[in-house]
Design an enzyme around this catalytic site. Structure first.
Site, PDB file in Angstrom:
ATOM      1  N   GLU A  39       0.655  -1.052   0.090  1.00 29.12           N
ATOM      2  CA  GLU A  39      -0.087   0.050   0.085  1.00 29.12           C
ATOM      3  C   GLU A  39       1.041   1.326  -0.089  1.00 29.12           C
ATOM      4  O   GLU A  39       1.397   1.684   0.853  1.00 29.12           O
ATOM      5  CB  GLU A  39      -0.796   0.009   1.357  1.00 29.12           C
ATOM      6  CG  GLU A  39      -1.844  -1.251   1.400  1.00 29.12           C
ATOM      7  CD  GLU A  39      -3.123  -0.860   2.060  1.00 29.12           C
ATOM      8  OE1 GLU A  39      -4.255  -0.733   1.480  1.00 29.12           O
ATOM      9  OE2 GLU A  39      -2.935  -0.166   3.455  1.00 29.12           O
ATOM     10  N   GLY A  94      -6.387   6.772   0.366  1.00 25.83           N
ATOM     11  CA  GLY A  94      -7.187   7.864   0.463  1.00 25.83           C
ATOM     12  C   GLY A  94      -7.147   9.136  -0.519  1.00 25.83           C
ATOM     13  O   GLY A  94      -7.659   9.980  -0.018  1.00 25.83           O
TER      14      GLY A  94
HETATM   15  C1  PEP Z   1      -6.637   1.490   3.073  1.00 21.32           C
HETATM   16  O1  PEP Z   1      -7.130   1.909   4.220  1.00 21.32           O
HETATM   17  O2  PEP Z   1      -6.020   0.492   3.131  1.00 21.32           O
HETATM   18  C2  PEP Z   1      -6.759   1.975   1.877  1.00 21.32           C
HETATM   19  C3  PEP Z   1      -6.286   1.526   0.694  1.00 21.32           C
HETATM   20  O3  PEP Z   1      -7.477   2.881   1.642  1.00 21.32           O
HETATM   21  P1  PEP Z   1      -8.255   3.774   0.254  1.00 21.32           P
HETATM   22  O4  PEP Z   1      -8.610   2.469  -0.635  1.00 21.32           O
HETATM   23  O5  PEP Z   1      -9.328   4.781   0.700  1.00 21.32           O
HETATM   24  O6  PEP Z   1      -7.100   4.437  -0.467  1.00 21.32           O
END
Ligand code: PEP
Length: 248
Positions: A165, A171
């Site tokens: 990630e 976000g």
């Molecule tokens: C997350 O909180 O792990 C995430 C990927 O958030 P988002 O999809 O909102 O970017």
């Protein structure tokens, strides 16, 4: 088979968790995918009950845990408590834990260890900030975070997932390209195979960062992307189901 995981963050108390499952329509979602949501700890039990009533296709996990089983640790949730509430998975090292709450790599390793000791499937989150990406340090950061948790991941023969990630994509509406995701996942895969042997070829690697119904299919078909970890778009049952449908 893909993993579609929804991180609800600090949204969705017990009533909204129940309403989510009342409205969830998984028709057209292929068999064999692993579907999981991570509600706030206070809503785990409600989500588990509602998920069962809705057909039992969706597992439930805890977003964070403390590594001690019980004691004077105000505000914390332990792995055995999450298990008692019905959780089967544990997010560990989410970037919000690392960057907003100062969770160290040592903490993350202890949390992975606690999750495994109690039979929760850890979902270890790793990823670089924008500055680290601009400085060409993606592999270095991702491997450092992975290496810190590896002893705890390799200590027992149990399932775990890794979620890549990139912090700048969480976000923000910015998404890594499928090629960027594949490249980071290949780095993670190579390190896992090096540490664990050929069995690591089966460890699901999830991409997370602004996944939506409109980009999920493309990301899910990228090399080495075995699933997605979805934040904002997982709060709406129709959009969570649409992402799961995109897995084929
Ligand atoms: C997350 O909180 O792990 C995430 C990927 O958030 P988002 O999809 O909102 O970017």
């Amino acid at each position: 088979m893909a993993v579609i995981a929804g991180n609800w963050k600090m949204h969705m108390g017990p009533a909204r968790a129940r309403a989510f499952f009342d409205a969830l329509d998984l028709s057209g979602v292929g068999d064999g995918h692993d579907l999981v949501v991570f509600p706030p700890a206070v809503a785990i039990e409600a989500a588990v009950g509602a998920a069962k009533r809705a057909g039992g296709r969706v597992g439930v996990g805890v977003q964070n845990l403390y590594w001690m089983d019980e004691g004077a640790f105000t505000g914390e949730t332990s792995a055995p408590m999450a298990v008692e509430a019905g959780a089967g998975f544990a997010l560990v090292g989410h970037s919000e834990r690392r960057h907003l709450f100062g969770e160290s790599e040592g903490d993350t390793a202890l949390k992975v260890g606690a999750a495994r000791r109690h039979g929760l499937v850890p979902v270890l989150c790793v990823g670089e900030t924008l500055d680290e990406r601009k400085a060409g340090r993606v592999d270095e950061v991702v491997l450092r975070q992975l290496n810190a948790a590896l002893p705890a991941l390799t200590s027992a023969d149990r399932r775990f997932f890794v979620a890549y990630e990139p912090v700048w994509a969480i976000g923000t509406g910015e998404t890594a390209t499928p090629a960027d995701a594949s490249e980071a996942h290949a780095t993670i895969r190579a390190r896992l195979v090096d540490a664990l042997g050929p069995a690591a070829a089966d460890v699901p690697l999830l991409y997370g960062g602004s996944v939506k119904p409109g980009n999920a299919a493309e990301l899910l078909s990228a090399d080495e992307v075995d699933g997605v970890l979805v934040g904002g778009a997982s709060l709406d049952p129709a959009s969570f189901a649409a992402i799961a449908r995109a897995a084929g």
